[in-house]
Design an enzyme around this catalytic site. Structure first.
Site, PDB file in Angstrom:
ATOM      1  N   GLY A 181       9.824   0.284  -4.758  1.00 42.72           N
ATOM      2  CA  GLY A 181      11.276   1.294  -5.403  1.00 42.72           C
ATOM      3  C   GLY A 181      11.224   0.755  -6.814  1.00 42.72           C
ATOM      4  O   GLY A 181      12.870   1.687  -7.201  1.00 42.72           O
ATOM      5  N   ASP A 195       9.204   4.602   3.572  1.00 40.50           N
ATOM      6  CA  ASP A 195       8.050   3.896   3.314  1.00 40.50           C
ATOM      7  C   ASP A 195       7.504   2.873   4.385  1.00 40.50           C
ATOM      8  O   ASP A 195       8.763   2.922   5.164  1.00 40.50           O
ATOM      9  CB  ASP A 195       8.268   3.323   1.885  1.00 40.50           C
ATOM     10  CG  ASP A 195       6.748   3.044   1.783  1.00 40.50           C
ATOM     11  OD1 ASP A 195       6.372   3.352   0.932  1.00 40.50           O
ATOM     12  OD2 ASP A 195       5.564   2.245   2.123  1.00 40.50           O
ATOM     13  N   ASP A 228       5.318   9.619  -4.336  1.00 43.79           N
ATOM     14  CA  ASP A 228       4.516   9.191  -5.470  1.00 43.79           C
ATOM     15  C   ASP A 228       2.827   7.800  -4.008  1.00 43.79           C
ATOM     16  O   ASP A 228       2.649   6.930  -4.482  1.00 43.79           O
ATOM     17  CB  ASP A 228       4.852   7.409  -5.994  1.00 43.79           C
ATOM     18  CG  ASP A 228       4.212   6.902  -7.373  1.00 43.79           C
ATOM     19  OD1 ASP A 228       3.315   7.219  -7.887  1.00 43.79           O
ATOM     20  OD2 ASP A 228       4.366   6.217  -7.611  1.00 43.79           O
ATOM     21  N   LYS A 249       2.510  12.973  -5.688  1.00 46.99           N
ATOM     22  CA  LYS A 249       1.155  12.482  -6.471  1.00 46.99           C
ATOM     23  C   LYS A 249      -0.611  12.441  -5.252  1.00 46.99           C
ATOM     24  O   LYS A 249       0.262  12.451  -4.411  1.00 46.99           O
ATOM     25  CB  LYS A 249       1.167  11.065  -6.741  1.00 46.99           C
ATOM     26  CG  LYS A 249      -0.213   9.632  -7.855  1.00 46.99           C
ATOM     27  CD  LYS A 249       0.090   9.177  -7.613  1.00 46.99           C
ATOM     28  CE  LYS A 249      -0.422   7.848  -6.662  1.00 46.99           C
ATOM     29  NZ  LYS A 249       0.274   6.573  -6.691  1.00 46.99           N
TER      30      LYS A 249
HETATM   31  C1  LIG Z   1       2.273   3.565  -5.723  1.00 47.66           C
HETATM   32  S1  LIG Z   1       3.124   3.308  -4.213  1.00 47.66           S
HETATM   33  C2  LIG Z   1       4.566   3.903  -4.397  1.00 47.66           C
HETATM   34  C3  LIG Z   1       5.190   3.276  -5.841  1.00 47.66           C
HETATM   35  C4  LIG Z   1       6.917   3.480  -5.690  1.00 47.66           C
HETATM   36  N1  LIG Z   1       6.717   5.675  -6.040  1.00 47.66           N
HETATM   37  C5  LIG Z   1       7.628   2.871  -6.587  1.00 47.66           C
HETATM   38  O1  LIG Z   1       7.907   2.945  -7.959  1.00 47.66           O
HETATM   39  O2  LIG Z   1       7.532   1.274  -6.424  1.00 47.66           O
HETATM   40  C6  LIG Z   1       2.217   4.407  -3.036  1.00 47.66           C
HETATM   41  C7  LIG Z   1       3.197   4.463  -1.180  1.00 47.66           C
HETATM   42  O3  LIG Z   1       2.827   5.106  -0.255  1.00 47.66           O
HETATM   43  C8  LIG Z   1       3.356   3.784   0.676  1.00 47.66           C
HETATM   44  N2  LIG Z   1       2.764   5.131   1.989  1.00 47.66           N
HETATM   45  C9  LIG Z   1       1.188   5.171   2.457  1.00 47.66           C
HETATM   46  N3  LIG Z   1       0.800   5.184   3.237  1.00 47.66           N
HETATM   47  C10 LIG Z   1       2.069   5.755   3.862  1.00 47.66           C
HETATM   48  C11 LIG Z   1       2.734   6.646   4.808  1.00 47.66           C
HETATM   49  N4  LIG Z   1       1.363   6.771   5.654  1.00 47.66           N
HETATM   50  N5  LIG Z   1       3.687   6.787   5.152  1.00 47.66           N
HETATM   51  C12 LIG Z   1       4.650   6.260   4.461  1.00 47.66           C
HETATM   52  N6  LIG Z   1       4.664   5.798   2.831  1.00 47.66           N
HETATM   53  C13 LIG Z   1       3.051   5.436   2.925  1.00 47.66           C
HETATM   54  C14 LIG Z   1       3.157   2.654   0.338  1.00 47.66           C
HETATM   55  O4  LIG Z   1       3.122   1.866   1.529  1.00 47.66           O
HETATM   56  C15 LIG Z   1       3.256   2.383  -0.464  1.00 47.66           C
HETATM   57  O5  LIG Z   1       3.857   1.723  -0.907  1.00 47.66           O
END
Ligand SMILES: C[S@@+](CC[C@H](N)C(=O)[O-])C[C@H]1O[C@@H](n2cnc3c(N)ncnc32)[C@H](O)[C@@H]1O
Length: 201
Positions: free
Chosen positions: A52, A72, A116, A156
Site C-alpha cells: 500500500g 491486488d 507496480d 512497472k
Molecule cells: C512490488 S509489489 C507492489 C508494491 C506496491 N506498489 C506498494 O507501493 O506497496 C508487487 C505486487 O504485485 C502483485 N501482483 C502480482 N501478480 C498480480 C496479479 N496477477 N494481480 C494483482 N496483483 C498482482 C503482488 O501481489 C505484489 O503485491
C-alpha cells in the site's frame, strides 16, 4: 534476499522512518517529481497495490472528494487513516470481477492508473520478464475501459526481449510513452517504469 541486505538498504530504512509500507513509495515519488502524474482532483486506480505505499503517496495528494482504488491479489491492510481509499483483493487477470467491482463504485473512468506489478520471480530473467509483459497487457485491457481519454498510465515493466510487444500495444493507445528508471530501483534490477501519457480514446 538476505536480512542483512534489507537492513543495509537506505530506502528500506527511510520508508520505515517515514511510515511508508514499502520502499516502492520512493519510486512513485520520483515519478511524481518528474512527470506530475498525480493531481488533487483525480480518481486514481492503483493495480498491484499491496502492501500500500503507492496508495499512501496517492492519498496524500488527491483531495477527499476523490477516490483511490487499490487492487491486488494479496490482501491489503485497510487502515490508511483516509476515508477515500477502496480495496479489492483480486488478480488482474480476473477482468470481469474487476469490472463488476469498479462499476459498483460509480467512479466511471479514472484520471490515472498506476501499477507496480511484479510476477513471482523464478530467477530466470526471460521467464520473469515475459510474465511481467503478460501482467502489463492485462492492465492495459483494464485501462482501455477504465482510464479516461487523455488519462495517464504508469506501469512497472521488467525489461527484456518481449518488451517490444508491450511497447507496441502502449503506443497504439497513448500519445507518448516515456521510459524512466527511478534512483530507488535497485541498480541490478531490470525494472523500469513506462509513463504512458495521453490515452488516445
Ligand atoms: C512490488 S509489489 C507492489 C508494491 C506496491 N506498489 C506498494 O507501493 O506497496 C508487487 C505486487 O504485485 C502483485 N501482483 C502480482 N501478480 C498480480 C496479479 N496477477 N494481480 C494483482 N496483483 C498482482 C503482488 O501481489 C505484489 O503485491
Amino acid at each position: 534476499m538476505t536480512k542483512q541486505f534489507i537492513v543495509q538498504d537506505p530506502y528500506f530504512e527511510k520508508a520505515k522512518k517515514l511510515g511508508y509500507r514499502a520502499r516502492s513509495a520512493f519510486k512513485l515519488l520520483e515519478i511524481q517529481e518528474k512527470y506530475s502524474v498525480i493531481q488533487p482532483k483525480m480518481n486514481v486506480l492503483d493495480v498491484a497495490a499491496a502492501p500500500g505505499s503507492f496508495l499512501q503517496v496517492i492519498s496524500k495528494i488527491i483531495d477527499l472528494d476523490h477516490k483511490a482504488v487499490g487492487i491486488d491479489i494479496t490482501k491489503i491492510d485497510p487502515n490508511f487513516g483516509r476515508p477515500n481509499i477502496y480495496l479489492l483483493q483480486e488478480s488482474i487477470f480476473e477482468y470481469e470481477k474487476i469490472r463488476i467491482y469498479l462499476d459498483s463504485l460509480s467512479i466511471g473512468q479514472f484520471d490515472l492508473i498506476t501499477s507496480d506489478i511484479a510476477p513471482s520471480t523464478t530467477g530466470m530473467s526471460g521467464v520473469d520478464q515475459y510474465r511481467s509483459v503478460e501482467l502489463n497487457l492485462a492492465i492495459l485491457d483494464v485501462a482501455k475501459v477504465f482510464l479516461k481519454k487523455w488519462g495517464n498510465l504508469v506501469l512497472k515493466v521488467f525489461v527484456g526481449e518481449d518488451v517490444n510487444d508491450l511497447m507496441w500495444a502502449l503506443k497504439e493507445n497513448f500519445i507518448k510513452v516515456n521510459r524512466f528508471k527511478p534512483k530507488a530501483c535497485r541498480e541490478r534490477s531490470f525494472e523500469e517504469y513506462f509513463i504512458c501519457m495521453g490515452k488516445k480514446d
